[in-house]
Design a protein around this motif. Structure first.
Motif, mmCIF file in Angstrom:
data_model
loop_
_atom_site.group_PDB
_atom_site.id
_atom_site.type_symbol
_atom_site.label_atom_id
_atom_site.label_comp_id
_atom_site.label_asym_id
_atom_site.label_seq_id
_atom_site.Cartn_x
_atom_site.Cartn_y
_atom_site.Cartn_z
ATOM 1 N N ASP A 58 -69.738 -62.330 28.362
ATOM 2 C CA ASP A 58 -68.884 -62.921 29.775
ATOM 3 C C ASP A 58 -69.661 -63.110 31.146
ATOM 4 O OD1 ASP A 58 -66.487 -62.115 27.998
ATOM 5 O OD2 ASP A 58 -65.770 -60.527 28.189
ATOM 6 N N LEU A 59 -70.675 -62.326 30.929
ATOM 7 C CA LEU A 59 -71.481 -62.534 32.284
ATOM 8 C C LEU A 59 -72.387 -63.426 31.907
ATOM 9 C CD1 LEU A 59 -72.476 -60.947 34.823
ATOM 10 C CD2 LEU A 59 -73.963 -60.215 33.365
ATOM 11 N N ALA A 61 -70.857 -66.389 30.577
ATOM 12 C CA ALA A 61 -69.799 -67.704 31.259
ATOM 13 C C ALA A 61 -69.683 -67.366 32.864
ATOM 14 C CB ALA A 61 -68.467 -66.786 31.269
ATOM 15 N N GLU A 62 -69.607 -66.203 33.704
ATOM 16 C CA GLU A 62 -69.616 -66.059 35.075
ATOM 17 C C GLU A 62 -70.714 -66.686 35.838
ATOM 18 O OE1 GLU A 62 -66.923 -64.811 36.587
ATOM 19 O OE2 GLU A 62 -66.024 -63.897 34.550
ATOM 20 N N LEU A 63 -71.973 -66.484 35.372
ATOM 21 C CA LEU A 63 -73.218 -67.036 36.219
ATOM 22 C C LEU A 63 -73.847 -68.351 35.701
ATOM 23 C CD1 LEU A 63 -75.116 -63.583 35.270
ATOM 24 C CD2 LEU A 63 -74.247 -64.112 37.403
ATOM 25 N N SER A 64 -73.255 -68.802 34.990
ATOM 26 C CA SER A 64 -73.477 -69.959 34.224
ATOM 27 C C SER A 64 -73.490 -71.374 35.190
ATOM 28 C CB SER A 64 -73.732 -70.750 32.892
ATOM 29 O OG SER A 64 -73.160 -72.073 32.540
ATOM 30 N N ASP A 65 -72.499 -70.766 35.764
ATOM 31 C CA ASP A 65 -71.187 -71.918 37.005
ATOM 32 C C ASP A 65 -71.731 -71.731 38.137
ATOM 33 O OD1 ASP A 65 -69.826 -73.627 34.756
ATOM 34 O OD2 ASP A 65 -68.073 -72.456 35.393
ATOM 35 N N LEU A 66 -71.804 -70.402 38.151
ATOM 36 C CA LEU A 66 -72.204 -70.557 39.898
ATOM 37 C C LEU A 66 -73.875 -71.215 39.630
ATOM 38 C CD1 LEU A 66 -70.657 -66.405 40.474
ATOM 39 C CD2 LEU A 66 -70.732 -69.092 42.149
ATOM 40 N N ALA A 67 -74.782 -70.359 38.827
ATOM 41 C CA ALA A 67 -75.508 -71.042 38.993
ATOM 42 C C ALA A 67 -76.072 -72.700 39.172
ATOM 43 C CB ALA A 67 -77.074 -70.799 37.610
ATOM 44 N N ASP A 68 -74.633 -73.180 38.420
ATOM 45 C CA ASP A 68 -75.264 -74.944 38.477
ATOM 46 C C ASP A 68 -74.787 -75.519 39.776
ATOM 47 O OD1 ASP A 68 -75.841 -75.212 35.960
ATOM 48 O OD2 ASP A 68 -74.102 -75.350 34.804
ATOM 49 N N GLU A 69 -73.567 -74.661 39.613
ATOM 50 C CA GLU A 69 -73.059 -74.942 41.717
ATOM 51 C C GLU A 69 -74.210 -74.749 42.594
ATOM 52 O OE1 GLU A 69 -69.711 -72.398 43.759
ATOM 53 O OE2 GLU A 69 -69.219 -73.034 41.484
ATOM 54 N N HIS A 70 -75.097 -73.998 43.038
ATOM 55 C CA HIS A 70 -75.856 -73.589 43.621
ATOM 56 C C HIS A 70 -77.696 -74.239 43.204
ATOM 57 C CE1 HIS A 70 -73.722 -70.692 46.529
ATOM 58 N NE2 HIS A 70 -72.609 -70.453 45.094
ATOM 59 N N GLY A 71 -77.863 -73.875 42.445
ATOM 60 C CA GLY A 71 -79.051 -74.998 42.161
ATOM 61 C C GLY A 71 -79.914 -74.132 41.577
ATOM 62 N N ARG A 72 -79.632 -73.090 40.664
ATOM 63 C CA ARG A 72 -80.311 -71.666 40.967
ATOM 64 C C ARG A 72 -80.606 -71.367 39.589
ATOM 65 N NH1 ARG A 72 -82.804 -71.575 46.324
ATOM 66 N NH2 ARG A 72 -80.419 -71.092 47.364
ATOM 67 N N GLU A 73 -81.588 -70.839 39.170
ATOM 68 C CA GLU A 73 -81.636 -70.289 37.784
ATOM 69 C C GLU A 73 -81.102 -68.654 37.758
ATOM 70 O OE1 GLU A 73 -83.227 -72.206 35.386
ATOM 71 O OE2 GLU A 73 -83.381 -73.734 36.930
ATOM 72 N N ILE A 76 -80.365 -62.829 32.061
ATOM 73 C CA ILE A 76 -80.455 -61.426 32.541
ATOM 74 C C ILE A 76 -81.059 -60.226 31.519
ATOM 75 C CG2 ILE A 76 -77.732 -60.140 31.021
ATOM 76 C CD1 ILE A 76 -76.355 -62.423 31.794
ATOM 77 N N ARG A 77 -81.049 -59.175 31.915
ATOM 78 C CA ARG A 77 -81.745 -58.359 31.468
ATOM 79 C C ARG A 77 -81.188 -57.152 31.223
ATOM 80 N NH1 ARG A 77 -87.550 -58.839 34.501
ATOM 81 N NH2 ARG A 77 -87.067 -56.645 33.587
ATOM 82 N N GLU A 78 -81.404 -56.351 30.130
ATOM 83 C CA GLU A 78 -81.930 -55.211 30.063
ATOM 84 C C GLU A 78 -81.298 -54.164 30.219
ATOM 85 O OE1 GLU A 78 -79.482 -52.691 25.529
ATOM 86 O OE2 GLU A 78 -81.676 -53.945 25.536
ATOM 87 N N LEU A 79 -80.872 -52.779 30.697
ATOM 88 C CA LEU A 79 -81.306 -52.181 32.015
ATOM 89 C C LEU A 79 -80.988 -50.821 30.925
ATOM 90 C CD1 LEU A 79 -79.722 -52.399 35.501
ATOM 91 C CD2 LEU A 79 -81.184 -52.983 35.039
ATOM 92 N N THR A 80 -82.270 -50.334 31.237
ATOM 93 C CA THR A 80 -82.582 -48.891 30.211
ATOM 94 C C THR A 80 -82.060 -47.897 30.771
ATOM 95 O OG1 THR A 80 -84.815 -49.089 29.908
ATOM 96 C CG2 THR A 80 -83.550 -50.159 28.299
ATOM 97 N N ASP A 81 -82.625 -48.339 32.239
ATOM 98 C CA ASP A 81 -82.517 -46.891 33.082
ATOM 99 C C ASP A 81 -82.142 -47.398 34.980
ATOM 100 O OD1 ASP A 81 -85.090 -47.165 36.030
ATOM 101 O OD2 ASP A 81 -85.877 -47.734 33.858
#
Length: 164
Positions: A58-59, A61-73, A76-81
């Motif tokens: 789900d994340l 799906a949210e980030l992909s369009d925003l990244a494209d919109e802003h021309g950014r990379e 997503i990384r797993e947080l364990t602490d």
């Protein structure tokens, strides 16, 4: 600029979207997504949190369009602490909400101890729901509001345990 932010994001809502938008305005974004083990420990209210792979899907799906919109990379990384990725030297800024600003200060203390420059802490205000209270995943899961903050008095929530 390399921008970090972190959370459980279950479910993603307009408050999160405001954080993401600000992050992409500043630079390339790395989102730390809490692991299945860490997620319940970061909750103020006991409730069921969906598995990491579903939250990540789900994340993305949210980030992909925003990244494209802003021309950014983005990544997503797993947080364990709780301090997660933000203590790593490659980041320049950390997106925080008003209640996580203290955590951002703690991250900067750790960075200083490790010889890294402190992060710019970028505070993004909450988004209000229809009733004037802030939008939160906990309220959505409880059935009080939807992801946009609209009141949903007839909706049932997800509850504290895994749905059958």
């Amino acid at each position: 600029m390399n921008v970090a932010l972190g959370g459980t994001f279950d479910p993603v809502h307009d408050g999160h979207r405001k954080l993401f938008e600000r992050a992409f305005e500043l630079g390339d974004v790395t989102v730390g997504l809490t692991s299945d083990e860490l997620a319940p420990k970061t909750r103020h209210v006991e409730r069921y949190v969906r598995p990491y792979d579903r939250r990540k899907r789900d994340l993305e799906a949210e980030l992909s369009d925003l990244a494209d919109e802003h021309g950014r990379e983005y990544e997503i990384r797993e947080l364990t602490d709780p301090t997660g990725i933000a203590v790593e030297p490659e980041f320049d800024a950390l997106i925080v909400s008003p209640e996580t600003k203290g955590g951002g200060r703690r991250i900067n203390e750790i960075r200083r101890e490790r010889g890294h420059d402190p992060l710019e802490l970028v505070v993004v205000d909450h988004v209000e729901a229809e009733d004037g209270e802030r939008i939160s995943s906990t309220r959505i899961v409880a059935g009080e509001i939807d992801e946009h903050g609209n009141l949903t008095p007839s909706r049932e929530g997800r509850g504290a345990t895994r749905p059958e």
